[in-house]
Design a protein around this motif. Structure first.
Motif, PDB file in Angstrom:
ATOM      1  N   GLN A  14     -11.602   1.289   0.813  1.00  0.00           N
ATOM      2  CA  GLN A  14     -10.595   0.236   0.949  1.00  0.00           C
ATOM      3  C   GLN A  14     -11.281  -1.053   1.361  1.00  0.00           C
ATOM      4  N   ALA A  15     -10.794  -2.148   0.844  1.00  0.00           N
ATOM      5  CA  ALA A  15     -11.351  -3.452   1.202  1.00  0.00           C
ATOM      6  C   ALA A  15     -10.828  -3.876   2.565  1.00  0.00           C
ATOM      7  N   PRO A  16     -11.630  -4.605   3.316  1.00  0.00           N
ATOM      8  CA  PRO A  16     -11.176  -5.042   4.642  1.00  0.00           C
ATOM      9  C   PRO A  16     -10.157  -6.176   4.595  1.00  0.00           C
ATOM     10  N   ALA A  17     -10.154  -6.929   3.515  1.00  0.00           N
ATOM     11  CA  ALA A  17      -9.245  -8.078   3.451  1.00  0.00           C
ATOM     12  C   ALA A  17      -8.920  -8.383   1.995  1.00  0.00           C
ATOM     13  N   GLU A  18      -7.900  -9.165   1.824  1.00  0.00           N
ATOM     14  CA  GLU A  18      -7.470  -9.528   0.477  1.00  0.00           C
ATOM     15  C   GLU A  18      -8.407 -10.570  -0.106  1.00  0.00           C
ATOM     16  N   ARG A  33      -5.343  -6.707  -3.909  1.00  0.00           N
ATOM     17  CA  ARG A  33      -4.183  -5.968  -3.384  1.00  0.00           C
ATOM     18  C   ARG A  33      -3.438  -5.368  -4.578  1.00  0.00           C
ATOM     19  N   VAL A  82     -11.323  -2.220  -3.637  1.00  0.00           N
ATOM     20  CA  VAL A  82     -12.650  -2.844  -3.532  1.00  0.00           C
ATOM     21  C   VAL A  82     -13.040  -3.346  -4.926  1.00  0.00           C
ATOM     22  N   TYR A  86     -10.359   2.422  -5.182  1.00  0.00           N
ATOM     23  CA  TYR A  86      -9.575   2.645  -3.964  1.00  0.00           C
ATOM     24  C   TYR A  86      -9.474   4.151  -3.708  1.00  0.00           C
ATOM     25  N   ASP A  89      -7.792   6.723  -0.374  1.00  0.00           N
ATOM     26  CA  ASP A  89      -7.355   6.922   1.012  1.00  0.00           C
ATOM     27  C   ASP A  89      -7.773   8.305   1.508  1.00  0.00           C
TER      28      ASP A  89
END
Length: 601
Positions: free
Chosen positions: A88-92, A109, A163, A180, A182
């Motif tokens: 997962q990316a830390p930010a948009e 996103r 990502v 991505y 989870d």
């Protein structure tokens, strides 16, 4: 009140009934205009006030009850989570991919498209056209998002931070991958770009080692839809075995899944399209999406009452399509661009010769409309660069081609006028019989024999009309659908595919139509019918062009002006002079006839 009379015709009439008829026609005409205006309100651009790079992730797209409607294809249940590391990316972040035709902005996103700018087209505000319908996307999802048969999974995948393989700006040819995970669900989306309007998508979603049925999605709407009729022009398109289908909104059942094979499938509005061309047509499936969007808050009205709050909701249909593969992995090309013939015919289905050209549907008179447009396109490419002048030149050419038929029609009219006294005498002998009396058949037999003996073809006067009417209807269906005429200027007209904003051309067309009826001889036709047609035809044609594509009014008006000139010249030939002399003799026999205002001689 003086009587209006064609110089080539005779006969009188009751002017009171004529006046009443005119008032009724005017009332009906403006009544229809009022009804049309009430039912086709202008709305603002769906992207008005939206930033081109607006972040789409926050709102959760609404999901139709697809799983419930398709229990046979319900979502694959999640298996026990395997030891897959979270990705997962830390930010948009955003990535912009650009070539000479488009500029696409992705957000990580959801790994989906936030804006899709077509560089060669503008919206109604004169800004570069963003094909993403922002208002619809906020409610129903963004382009190239994922669609599964599990609403909760679809929502989570659209909000997740993927990502990306690259951020910032990319120049085509290029590729962009979003990943991505989870820990339970793993997603990989890869897009490849070249110098055309077509890109390639490769999407795979798994839970553990089990593939999840995930479809690549164009949820609905296009950024050029700025009025109610534009929404009504939306349709779902697909081709199977080289046979295309175009489904209007009322025939699209939201949530229904169609099974392949598919040559191509997608959705479009009047001018633009988003079409999937699957790599594996035989195993492709298509989910049809149909939602309603309230545009009351963005309404832009004109005329009296503009600025007052909208009364109630204005619901418009928004169509979308999602394409998947029964294998679980979806690989497809995606065309997103204009419905331009020259572009569409160069894009072919996988392993097939069928192209996207049938995507442009001209309706019942499609074959005629297609060749009319190709003629227009030829004139535009080789003679004039202005589409308005191309319409004018094509109209002149068509009228020159049917000129011999007009001369034949006039010759037939002259013959009819010569025998008119004999025909009147026959009718006089039988007027005492009712219309249902068998004796009336004898009258018809006598009239037909008289016409035959004098070489009169009773259908001769209809031939030019029979030729022109299909052309007119073909223009009627073709002009508002070709993207080449969208925003094409001609003098005061800003857009030949839209109505004349000042209604100048329809007014000129109405006047010219009246003059055509006035100057054209109609021997043998009842005078009251002649008067009715003289006012009815302009009223009908005026209604058709008042709010319709101004290109049609241009074609119609030029055709009328040419007809008036041709008829005026014909009236000065030996043929025309003989017709006038016959009419004058008959007029002199009508002693005590009311004063007339003759037409131009």
């Amino acid at each position: 009140m003086a009587e209006f009379k064609n110089p080539n015709q005779q006969g009188g009439g009751d002017n009171k009934s004529l006046l009443v008829m005119m008032l009724v026609l005017v009332t009906v005409f403006f009544g229809l205009q009022y009804f049309r205006a009430k039912n086709n309100p202008q709305t603002s651009s769906p992207n008005a006030g939206q930033s081109a790079a607006a972040v789409p992730g926050a709102p959760v797209p609404a999901q139709p009850a697809l799983a419930a409607a398709n229990p046979a294809v319900a979502a694959t249940p999640a298996t026990s989570a395997s030891a897959v590391p979270a990705v997962q990316a830390p930010a948009e972040a955003t990535t912009t991919v650009e070539n000479e035709l488009y500029r696409i902005t992705f957000t990580n996103r959801g790994g989906q498209v936030a804006s899709w700018i077509l560089k060669k087209y503008k919206d109604s505000d004169g800004k570069p056209l963003n094909l993403v319908h922002t208002q619809a996307a906020q409610q129903f999802g963004y382009p190239l998002s994922l669609y599964t048969y599990d609403a909760a999974l679809t929502a989570s995948l659209s909000k997740a931070l993927y990502v990306p393989s690259a951020t910032g700006a990319l120049a085509a040819p290029a590729s962009l991958t979003f990943k991505y995970s989870d820990g339970a669900t793993t997603v990989r989306k890869t897009f490849s770009f070249d110098e055309t309007y077509v890109l390639h998508a490769d999407v795979e979603v798994t839970q553990g080692d089990v593939p999840v049925r995930a479809l690549i999605n164009w949820p609905g709407g296009f950024g050029d839809q700025d009025n109610a009729s534009a929404y009504a022009g939306a349709q779902l398109d697909y081709a199977q075995h080289a046979k295309e289908q175009h489904l209007a909104p009322k025939k699209v059942s939201g949530g229904e899944t169609l099974n392949g094979p598919f040559d191509w499938a997608g959705t479009s509005d009047t001018y633009f399209a988003a079409i999937f061309l699957p790599d594996s047509p035989d195993t492709a499936t298509v989910a049809m999406l149909h939602n309603q969007l309230d545009v009351a808050k963005t309404i832009r009205r004109t005329g009296l009452g503009a600025g007052a709050p909208a009364k109630g909701a204005i619901e418009v249909p928004v169509l979308g399509a999602a394409l998947g593969d029964t294998s679980g992995r979806t690989q497809t090309r995606v065309y997103v661009g204009p419905k331009a013939v020259n572009i569409l015919r160069g894009i072919h289905a996988t392993g097939d010769t069928i192209s996207l050209e049938p995507l442009l549907d001209f309706g019942f008179f499609g074959p005629i409309g297609k060749y009319l447009f190709l003629s227009l396109q030829f004139i535009h490419a080789h003679i004039t660069s202005n589409w308005g002048w191309a319409i004018v030149l094509l109209t002149v050419l068509i009228n020159l081609l049917i000129l011999p038929l007009r001369v034949k029609t006039m010759q037939s009219g002259l013959k009819m006028q010569r025998i008119q006294p004999q025909m009147d005498a026959i009718k006089e002998r039988y007027k005492k019989y009712k219309a249902t009396d068998p004796k009336r058949n004898e009258m018809n037999v006598e009239i037909m024999k008289l016409q035959k003996d004098n070489g009169v073809n009773m259908f001769g006067g209809c031939i030019p009309t029979l030729i022109q009417m299909p052309l007119l209807f073909a223009f009627f269906s073709m002009l508002p659908k070709v993207v080449e005429l969208r925003q094409a200027h001609w003098f005061w007209l800003p857009d030949l595919s839209s109505a004349d904003p000042y209604h100048i051309l329809p007014i000129v067309m109405i006047v010219s139509q009246f003059l055509v009826q006035f100057y054209t001889p109609s021997p043998g036709v009842d005078p009251q019918q002649q008067k009715m047609m003289a006012f009815m035809m302009p009223a009908v044609s005026g209604y058709m062009t008042w709010n319709y594509a101004s290109g049609l009014a241009l074609y119609w008006t030029i055709g009328n002006l040419i007809s008036i000139i041709q008829q005026s010249v014909m009236n000065r030939t030996s043929l025309g002079r003989e017709m006038r002399e016959i009419a004058a003799k008959r007029a002199r026999r009508k002693a005590g006839a009311p004063t007339t205002i003759s037409g131009k001689r």
